[in-house]
Scaffold this motif. Structure first.
Motif, PDB file in Angstrom:
ATOM      1  N   ILE A  49       0.848  -1.191   0.000  1.00  0.00           N
ATOM      2  CA  ILE A  49       0.000   0.000   0.000  1.00  0.00           C
ATOM      3  C   ILE A  49       0.883   1.240   0.000  1.00  0.00           C
ATOM      4  N   LEU A  50       0.594   2.174  -0.903  1.00  0.00           N
ATOM      5  CA  LEU A  50       1.366   3.406  -0.979  1.00  0.00           C
ATOM      6  C   LEU A  50       0.894   4.404   0.077  1.00  0.00           C
ATOM      7  N   PRO A  51       1.806   5.273   0.548  1.00  0.00           N
ATOM      8  CA  PRO A  51       1.458   6.207   1.639  1.00  0.00           C
ATOM      9  C   PRO A  51       0.273   7.105   1.331  1.00  0.00           C
ATOM     10  N   GLU A  52       0.076   7.464   0.051  1.00  0.00           N
ATOM     11  CA  GLU A  52      -1.028   8.361  -0.289  1.00  0.00           C
ATOM     12  C   GLU A  52      -2.396   7.711  -0.123  1.00  0.00           C
ATOM     13  N   SER A  53      -2.415   6.440   0.245  1.00  0.00           N
ATOM     14  CA  SER A  53      -3.681   5.728   0.460  1.00  0.00           C
ATOM     15  C   SER A  53      -4.222   5.906   1.877  1.00  0.00           C
ATOM     16  N   ILE A  54      -3.419   6.458   2.780  1.00  0.00           N
ATOM     17  CA  ILE A  54      -3.772   6.457   4.199  1.00  0.00           C
ATOM     18  C   ILE A  54      -5.081   7.196   4.474  1.00  0.00           C
ATOM     19  N   GLU A  55      -5.304   8.315   3.778  1.00  0.00           N
ATOM     20  CA  GLU A  55      -6.532   9.075   4.026  1.00  0.00           C
ATOM     21  C   GLU A  55      -7.769   8.228   3.750  1.00  0.00           C
ATOM     22  N   ALA A  56      -7.760   7.502   2.631  1.00  0.00           N
ATOM     23  CA  ALA A  56      -8.906   6.659   2.292  1.00  0.00           C
ATOM     24  C   ALA A  56      -9.073   5.532   3.302  1.00  0.00           C
ATOM     25  N   LEU A  57      -7.960   4.929   3.727  1.00  0.00           N
ATOM     26  CA  LEU A  57      -8.033   3.846   4.700  1.00  0.00           C
ATOM     27  C   LEU A  57      -8.574   4.352   6.039  1.00  0.00           C
ATOM     28  N   GLU A  58      -8.139   5.537   6.464  1.00  0.00           N
ATOM     29  CA  GLU A  58      -8.636   6.100   7.726  1.00  0.00           C
ATOM     30  C   GLU A  58     -10.116   6.414   7.649  1.00  0.00           C
ATOM     31  N   THR A  59     -10.578   6.786   6.457  1.00  0.00           N
ATOM     32  CA  THR A  59     -12.011   7.058   6.283  1.00  0.00           C
ATOM     33  C   THR A  59     -12.822   5.771   6.417  1.00  0.00           C
ATOM     34  N   ILE A  60     -12.300   4.666   5.867  1.00  0.00           N
ATOM     35  CA  ILE A  60     -12.982   3.378   6.034  1.00  0.00           C
ATOM     36  C   ILE A  60     -13.032   3.009   7.514  1.00  0.00           C
ATOM     37  N   ALA A  61     -11.925   3.220   8.221  1.00  0.00           N
ATOM     38  CA  ALA A  61     -11.886   2.921   9.653  1.00  0.00           C
ATOM     39  C   ALA A  61     -12.901   3.780  10.414  1.00  0.00           C
ATOM     40  N   GLU A  62     -13.024   5.045  10.015  1.00  0.00           N
ATOM     41  CA  GLU A  62     -14.016   5.929  10.642  1.00  0.00           C
ATOM     42  C   GLU A  62     -15.425   5.384  10.434  1.00  0.00           C
ATOM     43  N   LEU A  63     -15.710   4.949   9.211  1.00  0.00           N
ATOM     44  CA  LEU A  63     -17.018   4.365   8.917  1.00  0.00           C
ATOM     45  C   LEU A  63     -17.283   3.153   9.800  1.00  0.00           C
ATOM     46  N   MET A  64     -16.285   2.290   9.956  1.00  0.00           N
ATOM     47  CA  MET A  64     -16.464   1.083  10.761  1.00  0.00           C
ATOM     48  C   MET A  64     -16.688   1.422  12.231  1.00  0.00           C
ATOM     49  N   ARG A  65     -16.048   2.499  12.706  1.00  0.00           N
ATOM     50  CA  ARG A  65     -16.273   2.923  14.093  1.00  0.00           C
ATOM     51  C   ARG A  65     -17.675   3.498  14.272  1.00  0.00           C
ATOM     52  N   ASP A  66     -18.133   4.258  13.248  1.00  0.00           N
ATOM     53  CA  ASP A  66     -19.453   4.873  13.343  1.00  0.00           C
ATOM     54  C   ASP A  66     -20.577   3.861  13.206  1.00  0.00           C
ATOM     55  N   ARG A  67     -20.299   2.760  12.485  1.00  0.00           N
ATOM     56  CA  ARG A  67     -21.318   1.736  12.245  1.00  0.00           C
ATOM     57  C   ARG A  67     -20.825   0.393  12.778  1.00  0.00           C
ATOM     58  N   PRO A  68     -20.831   0.209  14.079  1.00  0.00           N
ATOM     59  CA  PRO A  68     -20.257  -1.013  14.664  1.00  0.00           C
ATOM     60  C   PRO A  68     -20.985  -2.284  14.247  1.00  0.00           C
ATOM     61  N   GLU A  69     -22.202  -2.155  13.716  1.00  0.00           N
ATOM     62  CA  GLU A  69     -22.937  -3.343  13.276  1.00  0.00           C
ATOM     63  C   GLU A  69     -22.586  -3.741  11.838  1.00  0.00           C
ATOM     64  N   MET A  70     -21.794  -2.907  11.154  1.00  0.00           N
ATOM     65  CA  MET A  70     -21.504  -3.142   9.741  1.00  0.00           C
ATOM     66  C   MET A  70     -20.318  -4.087   9.567  1.00  0.00           C
ATOM     67  N   ASN A  71     -20.452  -5.028   8.649  1.00  0.00           N
ATOM     68  CA  ASN A  71     -19.367  -5.924   8.253  1.00  0.00           C
ATOM     69  C   ASN A  71     -19.123  -5.752   6.759  1.00  0.00           C
ATOM     70  N   LEU A  72     -17.869  -5.833   6.355  1.00  0.00           N
ATOM     71  CA  LEU A  72     -17.524  -5.515   4.974  1.00  0.00           C
ATOM     72  C   LEU A  72     -16.748  -6.635   4.293  1.00  0.00           C
ATOM     73  N   LEU A  73     -17.038  -6.806   3.027  1.00  0.00           N
ATOM     74  CA  LEU A  73     -16.211  -7.579   2.119  1.00  0.00           C
ATOM     75  C   LEU A  73     -15.312  -6.575   1.396  1.00  0.00           C
ATOM     76  N   VAL A  74     -14.000  -6.746   1.469  1.00  0.00           N
ATOM     77  CA  VAL A  74     -13.038  -5.864   0.803  1.00  0.00           C
ATOM     78  C   VAL A  74     -12.570  -6.577  -0.460  1.00  0.00           C
ATOM     79  N   VAL A  75     -12.912  -6.020  -1.617  1.00  0.00           N
ATOM     80  CA  VAL A  75     -12.696  -6.711  -2.890  1.00  0.00           C
ATOM     81  C   VAL A  75     -11.683  -5.946  -3.740  1.00  0.00           C
ATOM     82  N   GLY A  76     -10.602  -6.612  -4.107  1.00  0.00           N
ATOM     83  CA  GLY A  76      -9.619  -6.018  -5.002  1.00  0.00           C
ATOM     84  C   GLY A  76      -9.997  -6.244  -6.458  1.00  0.00           C
TER      85      GLY A  76
END
Length: 328
Positions: A229-256
């Motif tokens: 993962i390149l460093p410029e990806s961190i903002e997007a990853l932190e946003t996903i983490a924020e979403l997961m914290r805000d929606r503790p009932e949510m589970n995700l499939l991460v698809v490449g």
């Protein structure tokens, strides 16, 4: 990763020993094609292709010794790597090399360096081939230099306009009947440093998941042909983490997802590895419970647009979040 119109067939007027790409196209791997400025040898077909949007490539233009390469040329731009094998196993490597020399010269290329076997390096050219670093993927996926009677031959050439740099190796290959050809071709271009996609907010991600069941995150970027993962990806990853914290009932499939450049199986494996890297980052760096995340790789199977343009291929290379049930 990016093909620069490489599907174009060769125009007429070439020497008799070279033919238009359409002649052997039926045997090429899916989605593969020649560089428009560098033809193929008659009777050969593509068994490996890789395409990178932008990279810096060092091409040897002199022999290799323990002190390194005598001279090199460096070009930045779009990189196309190809490997070919021949229908006729009795074709001579020298004939193939001379065919390429003649065709390149007729197209206005300047021959920067040419050599064979001991003219290249010790080991009858084996060290030159290995230390160039240009053919590692092609050798791994298709053909490696033979243990004996290698007959390594090499050409480095630059187009008359100076915008195409080609490094062509002809050699007898292990596990292949007859010779093989591996090419690394750089087409000069400047890197587009602008971001094509505005970063999504956590709310926008949630909206996409609620309305469509999935959302594409274009700003998670990886090193070329890698799951790093390149460093410029961190903002997007932190946003996903924020979403997961805000929606503790949510589970995700991460698809490449990848574009359609290169081998199917390789792309599927790479897309899964990239998804796993995202899951590992979210679990390790952001503390998201790993059981709420599942990685999957779709490779080239679900494009959002055409793969025939660079813009389309860039959009198809992405990570998608898909909402799933907690017991999946």
């Amino acid at each position: 990763m990016r093909k620069h119109g490489v599907m174009a067939a060769l125009s007429g007027g070439l020497v008799a020993t070279l033919v238009a790409g359409v002649v052997a196209a039926s045997q090429d791997i899916d989605g593969a094609g020649d560089h428009p400025d560098v033809p193929r040898a008659a009777g050969s077909h593509i068994v490996y292709q890789d395409h990178v949007d932008f990279d810096r490539v060092t091409v040897p233009v002199g022999p290799y010794s323990r002190d390194g390469f005598e001279d090199v040329e460096v070009m930045e731009g779009e990189v196309l790597s190809l490997s070919y094998v021949f229908d006729n196993p009795d074709v001579a490597t020298l004939r193939v090399k001379r065919s390429y020399l003649q065709a390149l010269e007729e197209r206005g290329f300047e021959i920067l360096f040419k050599g064979s076997e001991d003219e290249l390096s010790g080991g009858a050219g084996r060290l030159f081939f290995r230390e160039s670093g240009l053919y590692e993927r092609g050798a791994r996926d298709c053909c490696r230099i033979a243990n004996r009677d290698r007959q390594v031959r090499y050409i480095a050439a630059r187009s008359g306009k100076g915008d195409v740099l080609a490094a062509i190796a002809v050699f007898n290959a292990r596990g292949v009947e007859g010779p093989a050809v591996s090419k690394a071709i750089v087409t000069a271009r400047e890197m587009d440093a602008t971001m094509d996609h505005q970063p999504l907010t956590a709310g926008e991600m949630e909206t996409g998941l609620v309305q469509d069941g999935r959302v594409a995150v274009q700003n998670i970027l990886f090193a070329v042909n890698s799951a790093e993962i390149l460093p410029e990806s961190i903002e997007a990853l932190e946003t996903i983490a924020e979403l997961m914290r805000d929606r503790p009932e949510m589970n995700l499939l991460v698809v490449g997802h990848t574009d359609n450049t290169g081998d199917y199986a390789y792309n599927v494996a790479l897309s899964l590895e990239r998804a796993q890297s995202v899951v590992s980052w979210l679990a390790g760096e952001a503390g998201v419970a790993r059981e709420r995340l599942q990685a999957a790789g779709a490779g080239m199977m679900a494009p959002v647009t055409t793969n025939r343009t660079e813009e389309g291929r860039a959009r198809n290379r992405r990570v998608e979040l898909v909402e799933r049930g907690g017991d999946a």
